[in-house]
Motif scaffolding. Structure first.
Motif, mmCIF file in Angstrom:
data_model
loop_
_atom_site.group_PDB
_atom_site.id
_atom_site.type_symbol
_atom_site.label_atom_id
_atom_site.label_comp_id
_atom_site.label_asym_id
_atom_site.label_seq_id
_atom_site.Cartn_x
_atom_site.Cartn_y
_atom_site.Cartn_z
ATOM 1 N N PRO A 78 0.927 -1.398 -0.102
ATOM 2 C CA PRO A 78 0.058 0.011 0.036
ATOM 3 C C PRO A 78 0.885 1.075 -0.200
ATOM 4 N N LYS A 79 1.848 1.353 0.769
ATOM 5 C CA LYS A 79 2.813 2.447 0.780
ATOM 6 C C LYS A 79 4.012 2.370 -0.393
ATOM 7 N N GLY A 80 3.879 1.361 -1.132
ATOM 8 C CA GLY A 80 4.972 1.312 -2.194
ATOM 9 C C GLY A 80 6.148 0.629 -1.739
ATOM 10 N N VAL A 81 6.796 -0.266 -2.680
ATOM 11 C CA VAL A 81 7.875 -1.217 -2.229
ATOM 12 C C VAL A 81 8.995 -0.668 -3.442
ATOM 13 N N PRO A 82 10.332 -0.443 -2.808
ATOM 14 C CA PRO A 82 11.352 -0.152 -4.158
ATOM 15 C C PRO A 82 11.542 -1.239 -5.000
ATOM 16 N N VAL A 83 11.890 -0.734 -6.308
ATOM 17 C CA VAL A 83 12.057 -1.831 -7.293
ATOM 18 C C VAL A 83 13.515 -1.356 -8.017
ATOM 19 N N GLN A 84 14.310 -2.158 -8.326
ATOM 20 C CA GLN A 84 15.451 -1.745 -8.757
ATOM 21 C C GLN A 84 15.730 -2.660 -10.167
ATOM 22 N N LEU A 85 15.792 -2.046 -11.179
ATOM 23 C CA LEU A 85 15.869 -2.864 -12.449
ATOM 24 C C LEU A 85 17.133 -2.672 -13.251
ATOM 25 N N ALA A 86 17.790 -3.408 -13.720
ATOM 26 C CA ALA A 86 19.046 -3.246 -14.654
ATOM 27 C C ALA A 86 18.518 -3.488 -15.934
ATOM 28 N N ALA A 87 19.380 -2.782 -16.861
ATOM 29 C CA ALA A 87 19.013 -2.763 -18.150
ATOM 30 C C ALA A 87 20.380 -2.351 -19.003
ATOM 31 N N GLY A 88 20.401 -2.462 -20.394
ATOM 32 C CA GLY A 88 21.508 -2.382 -21.189
ATOM 33 C C GLY A 88 21.032 -1.774 -22.611
ATOM 34 N N VAL A 89 20.022 -0.873 -22.616
ATOM 35 C CA VAL A 89 19.302 -0.542 -23.873
ATOM 36 C C VAL A 89 19.812 0.767 -24.359
ATOM 37 N N ALA A 90 19.511 1.034 -25.606
ATOM 38 C CA ALA A 90 19.582 2.469 -26.112
ATOM 39 C C ALA A 90 18.692 3.365 -25.519
ATOM 40 N N ALA A 91 19.030 4.543 -25.904
ATOM 41 C CA ALA A 91 18.464 5.826 -25.035
ATOM 42 C C ALA A 91 16.943 6.050 -25.537
ATOM 43 N N ALA A 92 16.544 5.582 -26.760
ATOM 44 C CA ALA A 92 15.224 5.998 -27.175
ATOM 45 C C ALA A 92 14.502 5.106 -27.978
ATOM 46 N N PRO A 93 13.056 4.745 -27.587
ATOM 47 C CA PRO A 93 12.906 5.051 -26.242
ATOM 48 C C PRO A 93 12.864 3.767 -25.323
ATOM 49 N N VAL A 94 12.851 4.367 -24.014
ATOM 50 C CA VAL A 94 13.231 3.302 -23.061
ATOM 51 C C VAL A 94 11.702 2.784 -22.517
#
Length: 603
Positions: free
Chosen positions: A559-575
């Motif tokens: 209900p109050k939000g949980v932190p989410v960390q996501l890794a990537a390695g993609v180009a800048a447009a669009p994500v």
């Protein structure tokens, strides 16, 4: 020249200038002497929106260097002598120091006497000396004192001040590392001694707010010739730097000065090595605001499925490496697996009829012909309450229901209906485009699956006719159970929900669709809805950056939000942020921050 260099002598004759330049030659600049101690400091300009990629190395070094220019380790001031060509100099260390020798580095200045401080005044008599090559002599032992009064013959006070050198045999002690003059972030209490630190030992990672004691982590490093070894420690300041910067709302290019200082209570040859190109170790943070109102975006799912959230990057960003956000929401206990796909195998565009691409194959069911689909063995559910199947009814629609079947035989196949496993009839009207639609076939009440029991679900047609578009698997790719996986669909989707199909009358017997000729590789498509056991929960949401999420990308919002960390390695447009729900729910994405490489800097 030095005749007696033992620790029990203070030498009162000229020494070579090269013997006291160890500070400059090893570290570029000698440490500053403050209050009798040594300080080695360096200031770096760090972007306020920076984040350290992995490590931010620092090397702390100590060298056994006994000779120092007196002006580098003490305050020097003139004391009236009253005789032309004679200059009395007060050497004030600021704290008690062990002095082994006093000397001049030039022949134009001669040390004639040395007197020690007694606490309220200098001793009236000069220190006892021993003859040495016609010079006034040397002391019989080391002296521990806060000050010395050194009398010299020389052309001027400035010449005497520049020529005086002292020999301090103590190694630096009580070292501390500080950031911007704050509390110590690292300490090494007592004198520096070699400790159990191997050559391949990793750097000591320092944490904000914690003092890491490194006194037993010194590594002895051999020096050239007969010189005593030096000592060093490798530190990692990544967490420290991130605590000072890490501001996604800072203007790009705005920097703050970070001063790292190493101090020693005992003056000596201390050194502090920091990265010469710190920007190469950094990436940058940026808050995503486009598409977000007051930093949040609500996403509503009426059923399981996918929602894609575009993340607009700043113009100065070259590529994105990660994203973080808070995920809030409340989900019920039901889970539908898989939440996406699997997709039907379609005919090639060249085989399209009337401009529409049709499925490669379909299973047809009516009042006399039923299908039985095997539930996947790895569904992870404790109870099952409904099934989802892709259906294309005839032009007048159809009526279907699901019936749970037990497994019989070896190899196992569908058997008799299970008590409590009869479903509720569902009317399915044709779609406007005559395409398939995923239809929910609920059971009359949830069925609890016994541990280790294999189950099947039969699809009975109560009215009309329906076709179920099929998935054709490729024999070159297999799922975790060894079943071939479609090479035309993403593996994360194709491995979930593809199932073997049996056909027969509603009451059986059932015949497995043969894997031969035109029927080779055909599989049914099935989603199962139910609840997971309490000790093996299934996350209701899957999230990934720049790709379709899989089973390993599960998140349980709060209900109050949980932190989410996501890794990537993609180009800048669009994500694209891919959010998949396994159950109907409303989610809120808040405070989305991306980690990017800046244009013109190392990726």
């Amino acid at each position: 020249m030095v005749i007696d260099s033992g620790p029990a002598a203070i030498e009162l004759f000229p020494i070579a200038q090269s013997q006291i330049t160890v500070l400059v030659s090893l570290f570029g600049l000698a440490p500053t002497i403050t209050g009798g101690g040594a300080v080695a400091a360096r200031t770096l300009a760090i972007p306020r929106n920076a984040v350290v990629v992995s490590t931010f190395p620092a090397m702390v070094r100590v060298v056994h260097a006994e000779w120092f220019a007196a002006r580098d380790v003490a305050q020097l001031r003139s004391a009236a002598s009253g005789t032309a060509g004679v200059h009395a100099v007060v050497v004030d260390f600021g704290a008690a120091r062990t002095v082994a020798a006093v000397a001049s580095t030039t022949g134009s200045v001669l040390v004639t006497s040395v007197q020690r401080w007694l606490g309220a005044s200098f001793e009236s008599a000069s220190l006892e000396m021993r003859p040495s090559l016609g010079a006034p002599g040397a002391l019989a032992s080391e002296v521990r004192t806060e000050r010395l009064l050194v009398t010299c013959a020389g052309p001027s006070f400035d010449a005497v001040r520049d020529a005086l050198a002292v020999r301090l045999p103590e190694l630096p002690a009580d070292l501390e590392l500080r950031i911007d003059g704050g509390a110590p972030i690292w300490t090494s209490g007592g004198p520096v001694v070699a400790g159990p630190l191997t050559a391949d030992a990793p750097a000591l990672r320092l944490a904000p707010g914690a003092v890491a004691n490194g006194s037993q982590r010194w590594r002895a490093v051999a020096t050239s010739g007969s010189a005593p070894p030096s000592f060093e420690q490798a530190l990692d300041l990544a967490a420290i730097v991130n605590a000072l910067t890490n501001d996604p709302d800072a203007a790009h290019g705005d920097t703050r000065d970070v001063t790292v200082s190493l101090t020693s209570r005992i003056p000596g040859a201390i050194g502090l090595d920091l990265p010469t190109a710190p920007l190469a170790l950094l990436r940058h943070l940026a808050r995503v605001t486009d598409g977000f109102v007051e930093g949040r975006q609500d996403v509503t799912f009426n059923s399981e499925g996918l929602h894609v959230v575009p993340l607009a990057l700043p113009s100065w960003a070259a590529s994105v490496h990660a994203a973080s956000h808070l995920l809030a929401g409340s989900c019920d206990a039901n889970r539908t697996l898989p939440p996406l796909g699997p997709e039907a195998t379609l005919l090639d565009q060249s085989q399209a009829r009337d401009g529409a691409v049709r499925p490669d194959a379909e299973f047809v069911v009516d009042g006399a012909r039923s299908l039985a689909l095997r539930l996947p063995a790895d569904h992870g559910l404790l109870t099952v309450s409904a099934f989802r199947v892709p259906v294309r009814p005839d032009s007048s629609g159809c009526e279907l229901r699901a019936v749970l079947l037990a497994a019989v035989g070896d190899p196992a196949g569908p058997g008799a209906p299970l008590d409590g496993g009869v479903g509720t009839p569902v009317v399915v009207d044709p779609a406007p485009d005559d395409g398939e639609q995923w239809v929910t076939l609920p059971l009359q009440s949830p069925y609890t699956i016994a541990a280790g029991h294999e189950l099947y679900v039969a699809l009975h047609v109560l009215r009309g006719t329906a076709a179920l578009p099929a998935l054709r698997l490729s024999a070159s790719v297999t799922d975790t159970a060894g079943t071939p996986v479609s090479s035309s669909a993403p593996a994360a989707q194709a491995t979930e929900g593809a199932t073997q199909v049996w056909r027969g009358p509603p009451t059986g017997p059932w015949e497995l669709v043969p894997d031969s000729a035109d029927l080779r590789g055909l599989r049914g498509r099935l989603r199962v809805t139910g609840t997971a056991p309490n000790d093996r929960p299934i996350a209701p949401v899957r999230i990934a950056l720049g790709r379709a999420p899989g089973r390993g990308d599960g998140v349980t919002p709060g209900p109050k939000g949980v932190p989410v960390q996501l890794a990537a390695g993609v180009a800048a447009a669009p994500v694209l942020l891919h959010v998949v729900a396994l159950t109907p729910c409303t989610l809120t994405l808040r405070d989305v921050v991306v980690t990017v490489s800046a244009a013109g800097l190392p990726a």
